[in-house]
Design a protein around this motif. Structure first.
Motif, short mmCIF file in Angstrom:
data_model
loop_
_atom_site.label_atom_id
_atom_site.label_comp_id
_atom_site.label_asym_id
_atom_site.label_seq_id
_atom_site.Cartn_x
_atom_site.Cartn_y
_atom_site.Cartn_z
N UNK A 190 0.36 -0.87 0.26
CA UNK A 190 -0.17 -0.12 -0.24
C UNK A 190 1.14 1.39 0.00
N UNK A 191 0.55 2.06 -0.67
CA UNK A 191 1.31 3.31 -0.40
C UNK A 191 0.04 4.60 -0.98
N UNK A 192 0.34 5.86 -0.35
CA UNK A 192 -0.86 6.93 -1.44
C UNK A 192 0.09 7.85 -1.38
N UNK A 193 -0.57 9.17 -1.18
CA UNK A 193 0.17 9.75 -1.50
C UNK A 193 -0.84 11.34 -0.82
N UNK A 194 -2.75 11.12 0.15
CA UNK A 194 -3.40 11.91 0.11
C UNK A 194 -3.26 12.26 0.82
N UNK A 195 -3.06 13.66 1.64
CA UNK A 195 -2.38 13.83 3.13
C UNK A 195 -2.36 13.69 4.42
N UNK A 196 -2.15 13.45 5.36
CA UNK A 196 -2.61 12.62 6.23
C UNK A 196 -2.96 13.35 7.15
N UNK A 197 -3.82 13.29 7.75
CA UNK A 197 -4.62 14.38 9.06
C UNK A 197 -5.06 15.15 8.79
N UNK A 198 -5.45 16.14 6.98
CA UNK A 198 -5.91 16.78 7.03
C UNK A 198 -7.32 16.85 6.57
N UNK A 199 -8.36 15.79 6.81
CA UNK A 199 -9.63 15.62 6.32
C UNK A 199 -9.90 14.87 5.09
N UNK A 200 -8.92 15.06 4.16
CA UNK A 200 -8.91 14.53 2.71
C UNK A 200 -9.41 13.04 2.64
N UNK A 201 -10.01 12.08 3.52
CA UNK A 201 -10.29 11.35 4.06
C UNK A 201 -9.09 9.98 2.77
#
Length: 391
Positions: A122-133
């Motif tokens: 698993x890898x991602x680039x959705x900012x963590x802890x930002x409320x962007x799910x």
């Protein structure tokens, strides 16, 4: 998705999979994060929301193994890994990411769908802890990966979203509604998604080409499970019971006022936010379709004030960031807090011709609580979950 950003993510997760399991993955699945344009804390009240998927995502690489265990690797967490028997009951872990993987597997099993042994990275680039799910993005990507890998039948995109929500509610420990998972699964490129969270009907609302979606992080990290999110949900349920309605979605403004005498002030304010926010969300969808930025700006400002005063989920840094952004935008765009609250991000609808100047204005007039520059993300309304490659 931004081609270069996605390519980097694909390469990273594929290499991690090969390094860990010694072979190429059978497939790659991607699911986007989301930003909610308007309609906050209405989803679990059976109401209306208007999110759009963004071009930041989670990618899951998956392939079969010869055993019955699910083996998972978190590329973004120093190569942390997990292994569990797919058919055994869910066992809660200290690391939250492991509960997401195990929760999706358990939720599929709860539906009577059998999983075989699998290797996952698993890898991602959705900012963590930002409320962007980032969590919904992970859940939907995992559900789709398992579905495709094991050829599970009877799951459409809405079904995938429901599996991911079930995992959050019953295994991860967050009493979220369906919005995040549904938009991550069902979003359309170039559009927001107006969702009726009771019927799960969703309509694509095209975002005019001359507009950009900007997401600005306040610098205040947030986490739904550890926040007052669940408390707000309970308060809403209690208010609905007071008014003898199934959910606050069924309450009109007139009924809200007529029945308030025996309701405590806090519960009344919670209910007032939800009732008014549903009305604003429906009006905002119409304003977006009509490219009416004056109306949209006012509705987003009212939404933020309601979250601040009635639902009490903003923080001073968020309020300041909205104030600064509104000074620049005036009636040429809208800005409000987005997400569950207690930190995270604001969302702004900005004319593309003003996007660069808007970022400069934010950098000049707002500092994060640690005196830093606010992270700024210019997002494209993107499509929902997809299989990127399959052998």
């Amino acid at each position: 998705m931004t081609t270069e950003r996605r390519a980097l993510l694909r390469d990273r997760v594929t290499q991690a999979y090969v390094d860990s399991y010694g072979e190429e993955p059978a497939m790659l699945v991607a699911a986007p994060g989301r930003v909610n344009l308007i309609g906050e804390h209405t989803d679990y009240n059976d109401g209306f929301v208007l999110p759009c998927a963004i071009d930041y995502e989670t990618v899951v690489a998956i392939g079969p193994n010869m055993g019955s265990n699910v083996r998972a690797l978190a590329c973004d967490l120093g190569g942390d890994h997990d292994s569990f028997e797919a058919a055994r009951p869910f066992a809660k872990q200290t690391a939250e990411w492991k509960n997401h993987v195990r929760g999706i597997a358990a939720s599929l099993t709860d539906r009577g769908l059998a999983l075989a042994g699998s290797n996952i990275a698993i890898a991602g680039n959705v900012p963590q802890g930002a409320g962007l799910s980032s969590s919904a993005s992970l859940g939907v990507a995992l559900a789709k990966a398992f579905e495709e890998m094991h050829q599970l039948r009877g799951l459409d995109k809405t079904g995938l979203a429901l599996i991911a929500q079930h995992s959050e509610n019953h295994y991860v420990g967050c009493a979220c509604g369906i919005m995040d998972q549904l938009v991550s699964a069902c979003a359309k490129t170039g559009s927001a998604l107006q969702i009726d969270c009771r019927s799960l009907e969703a309509s694509a609302i095209p975002i005019p080409e001359h507009l950009s979606i900007a997401v600005v992080h306040s610098g205040v990290q947030r986490g739904l499970v550890d926040s007052a999110y669940n408390e707000r949900r309970i308060q809403c349920e209690q208010a609905a019971a007071h008014y003898s309605v199934l959910a606050l979605r069924d309450l009109t403004t007139a009924q809200l006022e007529e029945g308030r005498s025996d309701l405590d002030k806090v519960s009344f304010r919670r209910a007032r936010h939800v009732v008014s926010e549903n009305n604003r969300t429906l009006a905002a969808a119409e304003a977006l379709k009509a490219d009416d930025l004056v109306t949209l700006s006012a509705l987003m400002a009212e939404s933020h004030a309601s979250m601040r005063d009635d639902f009490e989920i903003t923080v001073p840094a968020i309020d300041r960031l909205v104030e600064v952004g509104a000074e620049f935008l005036g009636t040429t765009g809208g800005i409000r807090m987005t997400g569950g609250g207690f930190g995270g991000c604001v969302v702004a609808i900005v004319p593309k011709s003003k996007a660069a100047a808007f970022e400069g204005w934010i950098n000049e007039h707002y500092q994060t609580p640690d005196n830093g520059t606010a992270p700024f993300f210019l997002c494209k309304p993107s499509a929902g979950v997809s299989v990127l490659q399959s052998k």
